[in-house]
Write an enzyme that holds these catalytic residues in place. Structure first.
Site, short mmCIF file in Angstrom:
data_model
loop_
_atom_site.label_atom_id
_atom_site.label_comp_id
_atom_site.label_asym_id
_atom_site.label_seq_id
_atom_site.Cartn_x
_atom_site.Cartn_y
_atom_site.Cartn_z
N SER A 10 31.57 -4.36 10.47
CA SER A 10 32.18 -4.85 11.70
C SER A 10 33.54 -4.21 11.88
O SER A 10 34.45 -4.41 11.08
CB SER A 10 32.34 -6.37 11.64
OG SER A 10 33.23 -6.77 12.67
N HIS A 70 28.88 -2.56 14.02
CA HIS A 70 28.94 -3.84 14.72
C HIS A 70 30.26 -3.95 15.49
O HIS A 70 31.34 -3.83 14.92
CB HIS A 70 28.83 -4.96 13.68
CG HIS A 70 28.75 -6.34 14.22
ND1 HIS A 70 27.57 -6.92 14.63
CD2 HIS A 70 29.71 -7.29 14.40
CE1 HIS A 70 27.79 -8.16 15.03
NE2 HIS A 70 29.10 -8.41 14.92
N ASP A 95 32.55 -6.38 17.92
CA ASP A 95 32.76 -7.76 18.33
C ASP A 95 33.58 -7.81 19.60
O ASP A 95 34.76 -7.46 19.60
CB ASP A 95 33.50 -8.51 17.21
CG ASP A 95 32.61 -8.71 16.00
OD1 ASP A 95 31.59 -9.42 16.14
OD2 ASP A 95 32.91 -8.15 14.94
N MET A 149 35.23 -10.09 22.43
CA MET A 149 35.68 -11.49 22.59
C MET A 149 36.49 -11.62 23.88
O MET A 149 37.32 -10.76 24.18
CB MET A 149 36.55 -11.88 21.42
CG MET A 149 35.88 -11.69 20.07
SD MET A 149 36.97 -12.28 18.76
CE MET A 149 36.03 -11.77 17.32
N HIS A 201 28.07 -7.21 19.76
CA HIS A 201 28.01 -8.68 19.68
C HIS A 201 28.95 -9.23 20.73
O HIS A 201 30.17 -9.19 20.58
CB HIS A 201 28.44 -9.08 18.25
CG HIS A 201 28.48 -10.54 18.00
ND1 HIS A 201 29.07 -11.09 16.89
CD2 HIS A 201 27.98 -11.59 18.71
CE1 HIS A 201 28.95 -12.41 16.92
NE2 HIS A 201 28.30 -12.74 18.02
N MET A 239 30.73 -12.00 22.45
CA MET A 239 31.18 -13.39 22.37
C MET A 239 31.95 -13.69 23.65
O MET A 239 33.18 -13.84 23.65
CB MET A 239 32.05 -13.58 21.13
CG MET A 239 31.23 -13.65 19.85
SD MET A 239 32.22 -13.40 18.37
CE MET A 239 32.25 -11.61 18.35
N MET A 290 25.15 -17.03 13.10
CA MET A 290 26.57 -17.02 12.72
C MET A 290 26.75 -17.87 11.46
O MET A 290 26.30 -19.02 11.41
CB MET A 290 27.44 -17.60 13.84
CG MET A 290 27.59 -16.73 15.06
SD MET A 290 28.17 -15.03 14.78
CE MET A 290 29.73 -15.30 13.94
N GLY A 305 34.77 -15.91 16.35
CA GLY A 305 36.11 -15.73 16.91
C GLY A 305 37.07 -14.95 16.03
O GLY A 305 37.95 -14.28 16.53
N PHE A 306 36.88 -15.05 14.73
CA PHE A 306 37.83 -14.41 13.83
C PHE A 306 37.11 -13.82 12.62
O PHE A 306 36.14 -14.41 12.13
CB PHE A 306 38.88 -15.41 13.34
CG PHE A 306 39.70 -15.98 14.46
CD1 PHE A 306 40.84 -15.31 14.90
CD2 PHE A 306 39.31 -17.14 15.11
CE1 PHE A 306 41.59 -15.81 15.96
CE2 PHE A 306 40.04 -17.66 16.17
CZ PHE A 306 41.18 -16.99 16.60
N ASP A 316 26.25 -12.99 10.10
CA ASP A 316 27.59 -12.50 10.45
C ASP A 316 28.62 -13.58 10.17
O ASP A 316 28.53 -14.68 10.72
CB ASP A 316 27.57 -12.13 11.95
CG ASP A 316 28.87 -11.56 12.46
OD1 ASP A 316 29.78 -11.30 11.66
OD2 ASP A 316 28.96 -11.36 13.69
N GLY A 339 32.81 -7.35 7.80
CA GLY A 339 34.06 -6.78 8.27
C GLY A 339 35.02 -6.59 7.12
O GLY A 339 35.15 -5.49 6.57
#
Ligand code: DX5
Ligand code: ZN
Length: 216
Positions: A7, A32, A34, A36, A65, A67, A136, A141-142, A172, A194
């Site tokens: 990630s 990956h 992310d 957000m 991904h 979000m 998940m 979120g983090f 993940d 990540g």
């Protein structure tokens, strides 16, 4: 087959091209991303331009991904960024069939993700039409959060539920060689990591250990 998906959220953003080359040379399978929006999750990351710019530098499978709330509104931005697969959140979609058909028409693989409190049962009606399920294992979120072991029975039930379908089962959040082993034993086959990869002294060794789970 085990697939490893570093990630980028945990990468050094000042040296993104080198970081991607490094994981690619180390045998990573997917990359990956992310995305957000500060609404669906209480954090911001980066957008489609970032994915597009990285595409010129890598031949990895790009696993995006999303979000974001109502991803259908964002898909026009993402359809030309070089994503091989886009995973949306079940909880974020008022019209999931529309999202699926939008991606299908554009030959982009489709994933659906569920947050820790969402039952895997909600995925049942879509199994004939998707390529990936993302469970998940932290609240999204983090990066850098602790893996939630409570998710293991859910991973197992999901693996049983998708057994007759050609669907990858991705996990993940808080994934490292130890937590990945537990997920693997319960049926997961794609491992997003990540911090465990990008913050390691020897990222290639972590990628190797993750791949090795499938050989034990
Ligand atoms: C969290 C993201 C993850 C994150 C994982 O919401 O979906 O992909 O980057 O980070 P680690 O592996 O550090 O938990
Ligand atoms: Zn993610």
């Amino acid at each position: 087959m085990i697939l490893v998906a570093p990630s980028l959220l945990a990468a050094d953003y000042g040296r993104l091209h080198q970081q991607i080359n490094m994981v690619e040379n180390a045998g990573a399978d997917w990359l990956h991303f992310d995305i957000m929006d500060g609404h669906f999750v209480p954090n911001l990351s980066y957008g489609a331009d970032m994915v597009r710019q990285m595409r010129t530098n890598s031949s990895l499978f790009f696993d995006v991904h999303l979000m974001v709330e109502e991803p259908l509104n964002f898909l026009p931005m993402f359809e030309h960024c070089g994503a091989d697969q886009i995973t949306v959140h079940y909880e974020a979609c008022s019209d999931l069939p529309a999202v699926i058909s939008y991606l299908r028409q554009r030959h982009i693989k489709v994933g659906i993700s569920v947050k820790p409190q969402t039952s895997e049962e909600v995925l049942q009606p879509f199994l004939h039409d998707i390529d990936n399920v993302l469970i998940m294992t932290v609240e999204p979120g983090f990066g850098g959060q602790q893996f939630m072991p409570d998710m293991l029975p859910k991973i197992k039930r999901t693996a049983q539920m998708i057994a007759e379908h050609k669907i990858t089962l991705e996990v993940d959040g808080g994934i490292n060689p130890q937590t990945a082993e537990l997920c693997f034993e319960n049926g997961a086959d794609v491992f997003v990591a990540g911090n465990a990869i990008f913050k390691a002294q020897n990222p290639a060794e972590i990628i190797r250990q993750l791949h090795q789970l499938g050989e034990k």
